[in-house]
Design an enzyme around this catalytic site. Structure first.
Site, PDB file in Angstrom:
ATOM      1  N   LYS A  38      59.495 111.588  47.423  1.00 56.17           N
ATOM      2  CA  LYS A  38      60.750 112.313  47.203  1.00 56.17           C
ATOM      3  C   LYS A  38      60.518 113.565  46.356  1.00 56.17           C
ATOM      4  O   LYS A  38      59.936 113.503  45.287  1.00 56.17           O
ATOM      5  CB  LYS A  38      61.761 111.399  46.508  1.00 56.17           C
ATOM      6  CG  LYS A  38      63.171 111.934  46.494  1.00 56.17           C
ATOM      7  CD  LYS A  38      64.165 110.800  46.310  1.00 56.17           C
ATOM      8  CE  LYS A  38      65.589 111.266  46.345  1.00 56.17           C
ATOM      9  NZ  LYS A  38      65.972 111.980  47.540  1.00 56.17           N
ATOM     10  N   GLY A  43      56.026 112.113  40.031  1.00 52.86           N
ATOM     11  CA  GLY A  43      54.746 111.989  40.737  1.00 52.86           C
ATOM     12  C   GLY A  43      54.620 112.973  41.879  1.00 52.86           C
ATOM     13  O   GLY A  43      53.568 113.588  42.072  1.00 52.86           O
ATOM     14  N   CYS A  44      55.681 113.133  42.636  1.00 53.80           N
ATOM     15  CA  CYS A  44      55.647 114.045  43.786  1.00 53.80           C
ATOM     16  C   CYS A  44      55.545 115.495  43.338  1.00 53.80           C
ATOM     17  O   CYS A  44      54.868 116.308  43.973  1.00 53.80           O
ATOM     18  CB  CYS A  44      56.873 113.824  44.662  1.00 53.80           C
ATOM     19  SG  CYS A  44      56.946 112.161  45.337  1.00 53.80           S
ATOM     20  N   THR A  45      56.197 115.814  42.239  1.00 54.36           N
ATOM     21  CA  THR A  45      56.097 117.162  41.683  1.00 54.36           C
ATOM     22  C   THR A  45      54.668 117.425  41.218  1.00 54.36           C
ATOM     23  O   THR A  45      54.081 118.468  41.526  1.00 54.36           O
ATOM     24  CB  THR A  45      57.098 117.342  40.518  1.00 54.36           C
ATOM     25  OG1 THR A  45      58.424 117.165  41.040  1.00 54.36           O
ATOM     26  CG2 THR A  45      56.968 118.711  39.880  1.00 54.36           C
ATOM     27  N   THR A  48      52.365 117.829  44.340  1.00 55.14           N
ATOM     28  CA  THR A  48      52.592 119.091  45.039  1.00 55.14           C
ATOM     29  C   THR A  48      52.103 120.279  44.213  1.00 55.14           C
ATOM     30  O   THR A  48      51.506 121.218  44.752  1.00 55.14           O
ATOM     31  CB  THR A  48      54.083 119.224  45.413  1.00 55.14           C
ATOM     32  OG1 THR A  48      54.409 118.133  46.295  1.00 55.14           O
ATOM     33  CG2 THR A  48      54.385 120.541  46.101  1.00 55.14           C
TER      34      THR A  48
END
Length: 158
Positions: A38, A43-45, A48
């Site tokens: 998401k 974590g995704c930030t 990325t």
């Protein structure tokens, strides 16, 4: 779950700018396809941002990078804009691509898994069960020995 040696499932998804992206259009190139749960989550930030930080390394090797989540195009656009993402973030809003790759969770989000696809369209490596920011590093560690020497040889010929 897609396994190493399998053909990478083809797909058509919209990128964060609304353009249609077909995996088959990238046949003949190395592709790093990373699924993330998401946009805007910690974590995704981190993942990325690390792919973005290392983007030049992938670009020098001639590798295409796609990030895929079940977020919609507008969310992907805002995420890409906020973090200066220079590669394509793809919207798999219905989860069909995550399902085809075997990474769709019961929650409707994708697992954090990275697939490396060779120019023939085969999955040659799968990265999972490591920290979010290690996915880009591990992908480069896999690709550099395969592609780095070719680029170095080309450079020395000039």
């Amino acid at each position: 779950m897609v396994s190493e040696g399998d053909d990478a499932p083809n797909f058509q998804l919209r990128d964060h700018e609304g353009n249609l992206v077909k995996l088959s259009d990238y046949r003949g190139k190395w592709v790093v396809l990373y699924f993330f749960p998401k946009a805007f989550t910690p974590g995704c930030t981190l993942e990325t941002k690390e792919f973005s930080r290392l983007w030049n390394n992938f670009e020098e090797l001639g590798v295409i990078v796609f990030g895929i989540s079940t977020d919609n195009v507008e969310t992907q656009r805002r995420f890409a804009s906020k973090y200066g993402v220079r590669f394509k973030l793809l919207s798999d809003e219905d989860g069909s691509v995550a399902k085809a790759y075997g990474v769709l969770r019961p929650t409707g989000t994708a697992e954090r898994v990275t697939f490396i696809i060779n120019p023939e369209g085969k999955v040659v490596a799968i990265i999972r069960n490591i920290k979010a920011d290690e996915h880009p590093v591990k992908a480069l560690e896999y690709l550099k020995p395969l592609l780095g020497s070719t680029k170095a040889e080309e450079g020395s010929m000039n």
